[in-house]
Design a protein around this motif. Structure first.
Motif, PDB file in Angstrom:
ATOM      1  N   LYS A 267       6.502 -11.993   5.946  1.00 52.17           N
ATOM      2  CA  LYS A 267       7.603 -11.275   5.822  1.00 52.17           C
ATOM      3  C   LYS A 267       7.980  -9.661   5.859  1.00 52.17           C
ATOM      4  O   LYS A 267       9.304  -9.322   6.437  1.00 52.17           O
ATOM      5  CB  LYS A 267       9.081 -11.853   4.654  1.00 52.17           C
ATOM      6  CG  LYS A 267       8.745 -13.360   4.653  1.00 52.17           C
ATOM      7  CD  LYS A 267       9.592 -13.519   3.724  1.00 52.17           C
ATOM      8  CE  LYS A 267       9.725 -12.665   2.328  1.00 52.17           C
ATOM      9  NZ  LYS A 267      10.768 -13.943   1.363  1.00 52.17           N
ATOM     10  N   TYR A 268       6.775  -9.002   5.730  1.00 50.00           N
ATOM     11  CA  TYR A 268       7.363  -7.364   5.599  1.00 50.00           C
ATOM     12  C   TYR A 268       5.380  -6.603   5.765  1.00 50.00           C
ATOM     13  O   TYR A 268       4.837  -6.692   6.100  1.00 50.00           O
ATOM     14  CB  TYR A 268       7.417  -7.019   4.125  1.00 50.00           C
ATOM     15  CG  TYR A 268       8.851  -7.572   4.101  1.00 50.00           C
ATOM     16  CD1 TYR A 268       9.385  -7.515   4.069  1.00 50.00           C
ATOM     17  CD2 TYR A 268       8.773  -8.176   2.660  1.00 50.00           C
ATOM     18  CE1 TYR A 268      10.862  -7.904   3.370  1.00 50.00           C
ATOM     19  CE2 TYR A 268       9.558  -9.251   2.218  1.00 50.00           C
ATOM     20  CZ  TYR A 268      11.224  -8.454   3.264  1.00 50.00           C
ATOM     21  OH  TYR A 268      11.617  -9.215   1.738  1.00 50.00           O
ATOM     22  N   VAL A 309       9.352  -0.134   2.734  1.00 52.26           N
ATOM     23  CA  VAL A 309       9.093  -2.314   2.783  1.00 52.26           C
ATOM     24  C   VAL A 309      10.058  -2.311   4.158  1.00 52.26           C
ATOM     25  O   VAL A 309      11.136  -2.134   3.941  1.00 52.26           O
ATOM     26  CB  VAL A 309       9.903  -3.088   1.471  1.00 52.26           C
ATOM     27  CG1 VAL A 309       9.562  -4.493   1.924  1.00 52.26           C
ATOM     28  CG2 VAL A 309       8.807  -2.817   0.161  1.00 52.26           C
ATOM     29  N   PRO A 311      10.982  -4.859   7.029  1.00 54.13           N
ATOM     30  CA  PRO A 311      11.182  -6.497   7.590  1.00 54.13           C
ATOM     31  C   PRO A 311      10.787  -6.089   9.441  1.00 54.13           C
ATOM     32  O   PRO A 311      10.962  -5.886  10.070  1.00 54.13           O
ATOM     33  CB  PRO A 311      13.050  -6.482   7.808  1.00 54.13           C
ATOM     34  CG  PRO A 311      13.754  -5.093   7.671  1.00 54.13           C
ATOM     35  CD  PRO A 311      11.781  -4.041   7.220  1.00 54.13           C
TER      36      PRO A 311
END
Length: 532
Positions: A267-268, A309, A311
């Protein structure tokens, strides 16, 4: 702890041959096999790193340019073709070849009487005037071997999962080098900015620095480019199978730094800004034209590490509010190991130093056993550390990164970490790496670490200096560590290298393929295995 300078080699553990000037082996040679190669080890091991450290100067007879730092050794590429047992070769067979990769750079150094005309990690030239130093920025050579590209090697660019067979080498500068898969001859030098891009202006990927270690997932390669100027920023991007780049985020920062690797989950993308900051808002790098002199050597125990972080869904491309920031106490790191999503948390494994002083300890004189004044002490080693970023989607302001596990024994230090690649982006149990036991002036053991229990296994032999251990899975295996690890080892007593195959579960030797006497593979950085 310092020791008296030895008359021969530190602790009678010779390693100087691994830091020597080595000839190419352009015609493959067959290595002597002891033991038996497992039937599933069928393919090629590629290695990259320094192959020479001096350049004789034509206009200064008897004088040479000498490399100061291990990271600046001149590139040499290696290929071990490994064949399983057959009727003709019942124990298997290994063929070896090598090729240098910075010939034009060495010619430029000779032409300029010992002054490189390109960026480096730690080049030192106390005699050069500031005026001349400034203008080396514009003295360029477009030859394919005019840059020193020698840190990581990928036999399936852009991604090991893409099925392509393009052999590409990377470094921490924004330079990539394509090699011939068979001969290892350099064929093309390019940058991230020369690839097809979704950036209409094509400016975001032209910065001078990138990460030697990309991250990979499902045929895509992820990396960053660091840009200096009025603002410092990191451009986070990916490359797909068509060699087209996609920008995921452009992140302005107050302190850009030396970031050798980063993290990826499903996801990241996580860029960790540990403390190795470039001075004067990055202008120090443009002035010094080398990394080491541009990093602020003063360690600030109060300067927090930032975890950025990003996405992977593209939402941060034009909206930096989608980027979450976590903070932790300061540390330094070369190598990340793995990361994965755990519900709404992110779990991240790395090898962690207490500060960045290690950058200044990798000088050739300090590592070479016949010039070093002491051992590479255990305290210099990195600790395996697991971090957790909790409740990522719910974090609005700065979150707090939490240490979840860490090796407690200094003797369990680990660097050049590797693992079973099938566990990438998922929870893994085992990590392999090189280890400092304090027996020599360099790495002297291999370590296997169980990250759940922090139990360790080691492989060592007196006078043998190992390199990074690369995992090859047993296709019939039932556990994560069913397979072998491949490592290139210098036998310092017999002045020759060998490819050693270890049982990945027990860390006991299965097989070795030994070179002739005085045939050495230099102490390199990283490698990749390409199975047939």
């Amino acid at each position: 702890m310092a020791h008296e300078k030895p008359t021969k080699h530190v602790n009678n553990w010779p390693n100087a041959a691994g830091f020597g000037d080595l000839d190419d082996t352009t015609t493959p040679i067959s290595l002597d096999i002891t033991g038996k190669i497992p039937s599933y080890v069928n393919g090629s091991l590629f290695r990259t790193g320094p192959g020479s450290y001096t350049v004789p100067l034509t206009n200064k007879p008897g004088q040479s340019y000498k490399v100061y730092h291990w990271f600046d050794g001149f590139a040499q590429f290696h290929k071990f073709d490994v064949f399983p047992p057959s009727p003709e070769h019942p124990n298997g067979r290994v063929m070896y070849r090598s090729k240098s990769g910075a010939d034009a750079l060495k010619a430029d150094i000779d032409k300029h009487n010992g002054s490189p005309v390109t960026g480096s990690f730690a080049y030192r030239d106390p005699c050069k005037t500031k005026f001349a130093k400034f203008f080396t920025r514009y003295d360029r050579n477009d030859s394919v071997t005019a840059s020193n590209v020698s840190v990581t090697i990928n036999p399936r660019f852009p991604s090991p999962m893409s099925g392509e067979s393009e052999l590409v080498v990377k470094t921490d500068a924004n330079h990539l080098l394509k090699l011939n898969n068979e001969t290892l001859e350099p064929e093309d030098r390019f940058t991230w900015g020369t690839l097809k891009s979704d950036d209409a202006r094509k400016r975001l990927l032209n910065g001078p620095l990138s990460a030697a270690h990309s991250c990979f997932d499902d045929g895509e390669e992820f990396n960053y480019v660091c840009n200096f100027g009025a603002t410092q920023s990191y451009t986070i991007f990916s490359v797909d199978r068509t060699r087209t780049t996609k920008i995921h985020a452009v992140i302005p920062v107050s302190h850009a730094g030396y970031i050798h690797s980063f993290f990826l989950t499903k996801k990241y993308i996580v860029l960790c800004l540990w403390q190795a900051n470039y001075k004067y808002r990055g202008l120090a790098f443009l002035w010094n034209h080398n990394v080491l002199d541009s990093i602020d050597r003063n360690w600030d125990p109060n300067l927090k590490t930032q975890w950025l972080v990003v996405p992977r869904d593209g939402s941060a491309r034009h909206d930096n509010s989608k980027i979450k920031v976590f903070r932790s106490d300061p540390f330094f790191c070369f190598h990340t190991i793995n990361a994965y999503d755990d519900g709404d948390d992110i779990v991240l494994d790395l090898t962690q130093f207490k500060d960045h002083e290690i950058l200044w300890k990798f000088t050739v004189e300090a590592l070479r056993s016949d010039t070093a004044t002491g051992v590479f002490v255990i305290d210099d080693g990195a600790k395996y550390t697991r971090w957790r970023l909790p409740s990522v989607s719910k974090t609005k302001d700065d979150g707090v990164a939490v240490v979840e596990a860490q090796s407690s024994l200094e003797s369990d230090n680990i660097e050049l970490p590797t693992m079973n690649p099938a566990k990438s982006l998922a929870k893994q149990k085992y990590v392999y790496g090189v280890n400092i036991a304090g027996n020599s002036s360099f790495f002297d053991r291999l370590i296997k670490l169980d990250v759940d229990t922090l139990e360790t296994k080691f492989w060592t032999e007196k006078g043998f200096s190992p390199s990074e251990a690369l995992f090859v899975a047993d296709p019939n295996g039932k556990t994560e560590d069913d397979g072998v690890v491949l490592t290139v080892v210098l036998d310092g007593f017999k002045n020759r290298s060998m490819l050693v195959i270890l049982d990945a579960r027990t860390m006991t030797e299965v097989c070795r393929a030994t070179m002739p006497n005085d045939k050495v593979v230099g102490f390199g950085f990283h490698g990749s295995v390409l199975l047939k």
